[in-house]
Design an enzyme around this catalytic site. Sequence first.
Site, PDB file in Angstrom:
ATOM      1  N   ILE A 134      -2.935   6.168  -4.490  1.00 34.50           N
ATOM      2  CA  ILE A 134      -3.654   5.223  -3.737  1.00 34.50           C
ATOM      3  C   ILE A 134      -3.962   5.500  -2.357  1.00 34.50           C
ATOM      4  O   ILE A 134      -4.903   4.646  -1.829  1.00 34.50           O
ATOM      5  CB  ILE A 134      -2.304   4.123  -3.786  1.00 34.50           C
ATOM      6  CG1 ILE A 134      -3.113   2.713  -3.582  1.00 34.50           C
ATOM      7  CG2 ILE A 134      -1.341   4.451  -2.952  1.00 34.50           C
ATOM      8  CD1 ILE A 134      -1.927   1.510  -3.727  1.00 34.50           C
ATOM      9  N   ASN A 191      10.416  -0.721   1.497  1.00 35.04           N
ATOM     10  CA  ASN A 191      11.576  -0.986   1.574  1.00 35.04           C
ATOM     11  C   ASN A 191      11.843  -2.144   2.555  1.00 35.04           C
ATOM     12  O   ASN A 191      10.911  -2.219   3.380  1.00 35.04           O
ATOM     13  CB  ASN A 191      12.861  -0.123   1.561  1.00 35.04           C
ATOM     14  CG  ASN A 191      12.531   0.625   2.769  1.00 35.04           C
ATOM     15  OD1 ASN A 191      12.969   0.236   3.921  1.00 35.04           O
ATOM     16  ND2 ASN A 191      12.437   1.989   2.721  1.00 35.04           N
ATOM     17  N   GLY A 230       8.564   8.034  -2.401  1.00 35.21           N
ATOM     18  CA  GLY A 230       7.716   7.510  -3.242  1.00 35.21           C
ATOM     19  C   GLY A 230       6.158   7.101  -2.689  1.00 35.21           C
ATOM     20  O   GLY A 230       5.570   7.946  -1.714  1.00 35.21           O
ATOM     21  N   VAL A 231       5.619   5.816  -3.066  1.00 34.98           N
ATOM     22  CA  VAL A 231       4.276   5.660  -2.590  1.00 34.98           C
ATOM     23  C   VAL A 231       4.466   5.247  -1.084  1.00 34.98           C
ATOM     24  O   VAL A 231       3.694   5.580  -0.102  1.00 34.98           O
ATOM     25  CB  VAL A 231       3.647   4.385  -3.286  1.00 34.98           C
ATOM     26  CG1 VAL A 231       4.497   3.318  -3.265  1.00 34.98           C
ATOM     27  CG2 VAL A 231       2.306   4.366  -2.826  1.00 34.98           C
ATOM     28  N   ASP A 232       5.604   4.667  -0.609  1.00 35.90           N
ATOM     29  CA  ASP A 232       5.778   4.549   0.681  1.00 35.90           C
ATOM     30  C   ASP A 232       5.621   5.952   1.590  1.00 35.90           C
ATOM     31  O   ASP A 232       5.067   5.821   2.747  1.00 35.90           O
ATOM     32  CB  ASP A 232       7.239   3.833   0.847  1.00 35.90           C
ATOM     33  CG  ASP A 232       7.702   3.284   2.051  1.00 35.90           C
ATOM     34  OD1 ASP A 232       8.702   2.771   2.405  1.00 35.90           O
ATOM     35  OD2 ASP A 232       6.649   3.067   2.988  1.00 35.90           O
ATOM     36  N   GLY A 241       9.380   2.590  -9.783  1.00 41.23           N
ATOM     37  CA  GLY A 241      10.096   3.775  -9.485  1.00 41.23           C
ATOM     38  C   GLY A 241      11.314   3.942  -8.935  1.00 41.23           C
ATOM     39  O   GLY A 241      12.068   3.299  -9.976  1.00 41.23           O
ATOM     40  N   TYR A 291      12.803   1.452  -7.582  1.00 45.88           N
ATOM     41  CA  TYR A 291      13.394   0.211  -7.822  1.00 45.88           C
ATOM     42  C   TYR A 291      13.660  -0.211  -9.163  1.00 45.88           C
ATOM     43  O   TYR A 291      14.245  -1.257  -9.563  1.00 45.88           O
ATOM     44  CB  TYR A 291      12.937  -1.011  -7.016  1.00 45.88           C
ATOM     45  CG  TYR A 291      13.221  -0.867  -5.560  1.00 45.88           C
ATOM     46  CD1 TYR A 291      14.185   0.007  -4.807  1.00 45.88           C
ATOM     47  CD2 TYR A 291      12.467  -1.831  -4.836  1.00 45.88           C
ATOM     48  CE1 TYR A 291      14.507   0.003  -3.815  1.00 45.88           C
ATOM     49  CE2 TYR A 291      12.815  -1.685  -3.309  1.00 45.88           C
ATOM     50  CZ  TYR A 291      13.778  -0.931  -2.917  1.00 45.88           C
ATOM     51  OH  TYR A 291      13.864  -0.773  -1.542  1.00 45.88           O
TER      52      TYR A 291
HETATM   53  N1  APR Z   1      -0.339   6.525  -5.239  1.00 49.98           N
HETATM   54  C1  APR Z   1      -0.068   5.610  -6.327  1.00 49.98           C
HETATM   55  N2  APR Z   1       1.409   5.436  -6.913  1.00 49.98           N
HETATM   56  C2  APR Z   1       2.263   6.179  -6.283  1.00 49.98           C
HETATM   57  C3  APR Z   1       2.189   7.253  -5.309  1.00 49.98           C
HETATM   58  C4  APR Z   1       0.730   7.331  -4.810  1.00 49.98           C
HETATM   59  N3  APR Z   1       0.568   8.179  -3.865  1.00 49.98           N
HETATM   60  N4  APR Z   1       3.169   7.601  -5.052  1.00 49.98           N
HETATM   61  C5  APR Z   1       4.117   7.127  -6.145  1.00 49.98           C
HETATM   62  N5  APR Z   1       3.606   6.202  -6.960  1.00 49.98           N
HETATM   63  C6  APR Z   1       4.100   5.653  -7.763  1.00 49.98           C
HETATM   64  C7  APR Z   1       5.299   5.958  -8.373  1.00 49.98           C
HETATM   65  O1  APR Z   1       4.962   6.892  -9.444  1.00 49.98           O
HETATM   66  C8  APR Z   1       5.812   4.678  -9.219  1.00 49.98           C
HETATM   67  O2  APR Z   1       5.176   4.318 -10.293  1.00 49.98           O
HETATM   68  O3  APR Z   1       4.375   4.311  -7.401  1.00 49.98           O
HETATM   69  C9  APR Z   1       5.338   3.505  -8.241  1.00 49.98           C
HETATM   70  C10 APR Z   1       6.402   2.785  -7.358  1.00 49.98           C
HETATM   71  O4  APR Z   1       7.437   3.680  -6.935  1.00 49.98           O
HETATM   72  P1  APR Z   1       8.115   3.683  -5.669  1.00 49.98           P
HETATM   73  O5  APR Z   1       7.024   4.271  -4.639  1.00 49.98           O
HETATM   74  O6  APR Z   1       9.332   4.303  -5.980  1.00 49.98           O
HETATM   75  O7  APR Z   1       8.464   2.328  -5.219  1.00 49.98           O
HETATM   76  P2  APR Z   1       9.349   1.317  -5.790  1.00 49.98           P
HETATM   77  O8  APR Z   1      10.021   1.452  -7.279  1.00 49.98           O
HETATM   78  O9  APR Z   1       8.881  -0.129  -5.478  1.00 49.98           O
HETATM   79  O10 APR Z   1      10.761   1.525  -4.903  1.00 49.98           O
HETATM   80  C11 APR Z   1      10.756   1.348  -3.526  1.00 49.98           C
HETATM   81  O11 APR Z   1      11.368   3.659  -2.773  1.00 49.98           O
HETATM   82  O12 APR Z   1      10.119   4.976  -1.853  1.00 49.98           O
HETATM   83  C12 APR Z   1      10.967   4.046  -1.493  1.00 49.98           C
HETATM   84  O13 APR Z   1      10.807   3.439   0.579  1.00 49.98           O
HETATM   85  C13 APR Z   1      10.679   3.069  -0.701  1.00 49.98           C
HETATM   86  O14 APR Z   1      12.991   2.341  -0.770  1.00 49.98           O
HETATM   87  C14 APR Z   1      11.642   1.797  -1.156  1.00 49.98           C
HETATM   88  C15 APR Z   1      11.642   2.012  -2.816  1.00 49.98           C
END
Ligand code: APR
Length: 184
Positions: free
Chosen positions: A10, A23, A31-33, A123, A125
Amino acid sequence: MRIEIVQGDITARPVDAIVNAANSSLLGGGGVDGAIHQAAGPELLEACRELRATKLPDGLAPGAAVATPGFRLPAKWVIHTVGPNRHAGQTNPALLGSCFSESLRVAEGLGVRSLAFPAVGAGVYGWEARTVAQVGFEAVHAYMGRPVEAGVQRVELVEFVLFSEEVAEIFRTVLEETGGGVPA
Ligand code: APR
């Protein structure tokens, strides 16, 4: 309005705004954050710290959304939203739906025409990708079905950007099951 399913990163999307699965602290994570903060550069964390010092002293609540500039990203804006954390007992899908509808509301307020969502919640969560797809499409369809207010620039393109082909395939299947991206 169009809905498109994209398999990829993304942070690379050439859209007006990308949504960050953050978060409540808004101070970064994995993760994506983590990927978005890495790509946007340190100014993004500074902008989030500024939000915590002013508008959001207690952080961002699950289901809420707030925008910052995108800095070094191709996208002009990052819209941060916080998914409900299933592992913390936050299992209400309406809260997950709010992540999508609030992000659309913030995007529209910024005059955003193209918006990219990750699979918020799917992911760390702990939400099933299929549930995230169903809830996300429902929120976008509700947005599409809302009467257009005169003079308001609507979001015209919503991308769901999935990191893995497996999750992208789940989103494609659910989109077909829900009648695709075209309003009824
Ligand atoms: N581009 C698109 N999607 C991505 C990317 C990327 N670069 N990196 C990870 N993802 C996907 C993951 O594979 C997953 O399917 O984003 C989706 C959401 O996963 P998470 O990033 O773990 O988000 P979430 O489940 O909402 O958890 C949020 O995780 O990273 C921490 O700081 C964040 O505490 C918060 C929690």
